[in-house]
Design a protein around this motif. Structure first.
Motif, short mmCIF file in Angstrom:
data_model
loop_
_atom_site.label_atom_id
_atom_site.label_comp_id
_atom_site.label_asym_id
_atom_site.label_seq_id
_atom_site.Cartn_x
_atom_site.Cartn_y
_atom_site.Cartn_z
N CYS A 42 0.93 -1.17 0.05
CA CYS A 42 0.01 -0.12 0.07
C CYS A 42 1.02 1.11 0.06
CB CYS A 42 -0.85 0.00 1.19
SG CYS A 42 -2.01 1.40 1.52
N MET A 43 0.73 2.24 -0.90
CA MET A 43 1.31 3.39 -1.07
C MET A 43 0.47 4.50 -0.31
SD MET A 43 2.87 5.40 -4.41
CE MET A 43 4.60 4.34 -4.50
N VAL A 44 1.18 5.47 0.27
CA VAL A 44 0.37 6.65 0.72
C VAL A 44 1.18 7.80 0.38
CG1 VAL A 44 -0.57 5.64 2.97
CG2 VAL A 44 1.61 6.37 3.07
N VAL A 45 0.35 8.75 0.03
CA VAL A 45 0.81 9.80 -0.78
C VAL A 45 0.07 11.02 -0.29
CG1 VAL A 45 1.13 11.12 -2.83
CG2 VAL A 45 1.40 8.76 -2.79
N GLY A 46 0.68 12.22 -0.01
CA GLY A 46 0.14 13.50 0.50
C GLY A 46 1.12 14.39 1.19
N GLU A 47 0.60 15.50 1.33
CA GLU A 47 1.55 16.56 2.06
C GLU A 47 1.89 16.17 3.34
OE1 GLU A 47 0.06 20.34 1.66
OE2 GLU A 47 -0.79 20.04 -0.45
N SER A 48 2.77 16.71 3.81
CA SER A 48 3.29 16.34 5.38
C SER A 48 2.28 16.80 6.15
CB SER A 48 4.76 16.93 5.78
OG SER A 48 5.66 16.42 4.67
N GLY A 49 2.06 16.25 7.61
CA GLY A 49 1.28 16.63 8.38
C GLY A 49 -0.40 16.29 8.18
N LEU A 50 -0.54 15.52 7.26
CA LEU A 50 -2.01 14.93 7.12
C LEU A 50 -2.27 13.85 7.63
CD1 LEU A 50 -2.61 15.82 3.21
CD2 LEU A 50 -3.18 17.24 5.33
N GLY A 51 -1.52 13.17 8.40
CA GLY A 51 -1.82 12.06 9.21
C GLY A 51 -1.48 10.80 8.64
N LYS A 52 -0.77 10.59 7.52
CA LYS A 52 -0.58 9.42 6.69
C LYS A 52 -0.15 8.08 7.79
CE LYS A 52 2.26 11.35 3.76
NZ LYS A 52 2.42 12.62 4.09
N SER A 53 0.81 8.34 8.32
CA SER A 53 1.56 7.26 9.23
C SER A 53 0.39 6.91 10.32
CB SER A 53 2.79 7.61 10.05
OG SER A 53 3.61 8.31 9.08
N THR A 54 -0.26 7.89 10.80
CA THR A 54 -1.26 7.40 11.77
C THR A 54 -2.31 6.75 11.22
OG1 THR A 54 -0.72 9.67 12.99
CG2 THR A 54 -2.88 8.73 13.44
N LEU A 55 -2.79 7.21 10.29
CA LEU A 55 -3.83 6.17 9.45
C LEU A 55 -3.51 4.97 9.23
CD1 LEU A 55 -6.68 6.44 8.51
CD2 LEU A 55 -5.83 7.01 6.07
N ILE A 56 -2.30 4.61 8.56
CA ILE A 56 -1.64 3.39 8.30
C ILE A 56 -1.75 2.53 9.89
CG2 ILE A 56 0.10 1.91 7.82
CD1 ILE A 56 -1.22 2.90 5.65
N ASN A 57 -1.42 2.93 10.80
CA ASN A 57 -1.49 2.29 12.09
C ASN A 57 -2.60 2.14 12.58
OD1 ASN A 57 1.51 2.56 12.25
ND2 ASN A 57 1.59 4.43 13.72
N THR A 58 -3.56 3.15 12.33
CA THR A 58 -5.00 2.91 12.77
C THR A 58 -5.74 1.75 11.78
OG1 THR A 58 -5.27 5.37 13.30
CG2 THR A 58 -6.99 3.99 13.12
N LEU A 59 -5.53 1.76 10.68
CA LEU A 59 -6.18 0.69 9.76
C LEU A 59 -5.60 -0.78 10.15
CD1 LEU A 59 -5.76 2.51 6.07
CD2 LEU A 59 -7.70 1.60 7.13
N PHE A 60 -4.41 -0.99 10.45
CA PHE A 60 -3.94 -2.25 10.65
C PHE A 60 -3.87 -2.78 12.14
CE2 PHE A 60 -2.49 -1.47 6.21
CZ PHE A 60 -2.96 -2.54 5.60
N ASN A 61 -4.21 -1.58 12.70
CA ASN A 61 -4.14 -1.73 14.54
C ASN A 61 -2.93 -2.29 14.84
OD1 ASN A 61 -5.41 -1.58 16.65
ND2 ASN A 61 -6.26 -3.67 16.70
N THR A 62 -1.81 -1.55 14.43
CA THR A 62 -0.47 -1.88 14.80
C THR A 62 0.72 -0.74 14.79
OG1 THR A 62 1.31 -3.46 14.36
CG2 THR A 62 0.18 -2.71 12.46
N SER A 63 1.45 -0.66 15.46
CA SER A 63 2.49 0.39 15.46
C SER A 63 3.63 0.44 14.48
CB SER A 63 3.06 0.45 16.87
OG SER A 63 2.20 0.82 17.89
N LEU A 64 3.13 0.28 13.12
CA LEU A 64 3.95 0.33 11.95
C LEU A 64 4.92 1.50 11.85
CD1 LEU A 64 4.39 -1.93 10.00
CD2 LEU A 64 2.98 -0.66 8.29
N TYR A 65 4.59 2.46 12.29
CA TYR A 65 5.33 3.77 12.15
C TYR A 65 5.35 4.25 13.64
CZ TYR A 65 5.03 4.24 7.13
OH TYR A 65 5.03 4.30 5.86
N ALA A 66 6.61 4.37 13.93
CA ALA A 66 6.94 5.24 15.31
C ALA A 66 6.30 6.69 15.16
CB ALA A 66 8.38 5.04 15.57
#
Length: 404
Positions: free
Chosen positions: A52-76
């Motif tokens: 899965c690729m995530v694209v967007g400007e910084s500060g839009l919550g990309k890392s947080t959304l990925i962690n939320t989607l898969f319910n794991t701390s993929l991004y610190a």
């Protein structure tokens, strides 16, 4: 190819369109109804791969959304840069992979991040923002094609991008030029899933109007976003579910991997504000549940199949065509043996007729050459004969003169 006709006779046909299988009723249980179970066991044993690729400007919550989607701390948690800190001026491509398991099903998850996208606007053609991302997607296609062409294809690693979540800034107006240009360039290479980031900054009315403007822009620029397929054998519940998901696009999402307390004492994933709590998993608050439902719970395999059967195949055809490879359509053509035999016989007879004509022409040429040679020899003999006759006449005349 052969099949059975309605009268039970075995027939041959030149095309599959002329062949119709007959539906037969089984008198007892045979067992091929367990094929889905066999496929399930094989799939669970092999595991799955999803990129899965995530694209967007910084500060839009990309890392947080990925962690939320898969319910794991993929991004610190990331450190917030100071306003004076220097930021990257180019788009970087970063990948992170993790093996996760749920109820015995293993998933090799790879998330491709694109930090720096949209943070700076550069009109120089050498630094267009979408190009590094497009190059990365196509390089993954190229890698897969190279693995397909290897002698041993037992362990092909599928690192192709199966979905691209594109984060739209919650301006409430319409798509920006960078949004349109990015999606227009990449919609033929990846499954695009547009989302409105940080939807909690907009009211419900603003979200509805913003979604409609985004869809109008997408339709105007003929951008293809991923739509869940509808199959003929889908039940009414599945069709209604897909229609609900499609009606929510683009998804207005809120991401949070932290639990907060609600007014009634519940512990939920969400964000707490002075005026209340935004619950991530509450469909009345945002579209996160619908996004997760489409991306993971319902259509993850469709995303993989569409990537392989449509997007990758189109790219592969373009790639091979540009290399000068031409498809021989007769390779996969169904042939009637009787028709094929007649065609071969006609070709053979035409070849024999051609050879006969060529041999006849050669024979006639040699005969003409021989006749010309014989005629020349005849003329030479006739000339010699005349010379000898003239010489004899002269000798006889001389002898008669001497007798006188």
């Amino acid at each position: 190819m052969a099949d059975y006709s309605n009268d039970g006779q075995y027939q041959n046909g030149s095309t599959s369109a002329a062949l119709k299988a007959v539906r037969r009723k089984l008198h007892a249980f045979v067992g091929f109804a367990n094929l889905p179970n066999q496929v399930h066991r094989k799939s669970v044993r092999k595991g799955f791969q999803f990129t899965c690729m995530v694209v967007g400007e910084s500060g839009l919550g990309k890392s947080t959304l990925i962690n939320t989607l898969f319910n794991t701390s993929l991004y610190a948690p990331k450190e917030v840069l100071a306003p004076s800190a220097e930021r990257p001026k180019t788009v970087a491509i970063q990948s992170i992979s993790a093996d996760i398991e749920e109820n015995g099903v293993r998933l090799r998850l790879t998330v491709v991040d694109t930090p720096g996208f949209g943070d700076f606007v550069n009109n120089d053609e050498r630094h267009v923002l979408w190009k590094p991302i497009l190059d990365n997607i196509e390089s993954r296609f190229d890698s897969y094609l190279s693995q397909e062409n290897q002698l041993n294809r037992q362990k092909i690693a599928d690192n192709r991008v199966h979905a691209c979540i594109y984060f739209i800034q919650p301006t409430g107006h319409s798509l920006k030029n960078i949004d349109v240009e990015f999606m227009r360039r990449l919609h033929t290479r990846v499954n695009l899933i547009p989302v409105i980031a940080k939807a909690d900054t907009l009211t419900d009315e603003e979200i509805i109007k913003f979604k409609q403007r985004i869809l109008n822009d997408i339709a105007h620029h003929q951008i293809q976003i991923f739509q869940a397929p509808i199959y003929d054998n889908d039940d009414e519940e599945t069709i209604a579910e897909n229609e609900e998901i499609a009606a929510k696009m683009p998804f207005a999402v809120v991401g949070s991997d932290r639990e907060v307390q609600t007014v009634d004492g519940r512990s939920v994933r969400g964000r707490a504000y002075p005026w209340g709590v935004i619950e991530v998993d509450n469909e009345d608050h945002c579209d996160f549940v619908k996004l997760r439902q489409m991306l993971i719970r319902t259509n993850m395999e469709e995303l993989r199949e569409h990537t392989n059967d449509v997007l990758y195949e189109n790219w592969r055809s373009e790639k091979l065509t540009s290399m000068g490879v031409v498809q021989d359509h007769s390779v996969f053509k169904e042939v009637n043996p009787a028709v094929k035999l007649a065609e071969d016989r006609a070709l053979h007879e035409a070849k024999l007729a051609k050879m006969e004509a060529e041999m006849k022409m050669v024979f006639q040429q040699k005969v003409a050459e021989k006749e010309a040679k014989l005629k020349q020899s005849e003329e030479e003999l006739y000339a010699r004969h005349r010379e000898m006759k003239d010489a004899l006449e002269k000798q006889r005349a001389d002898l008669e003169d001497k007798k006188r």
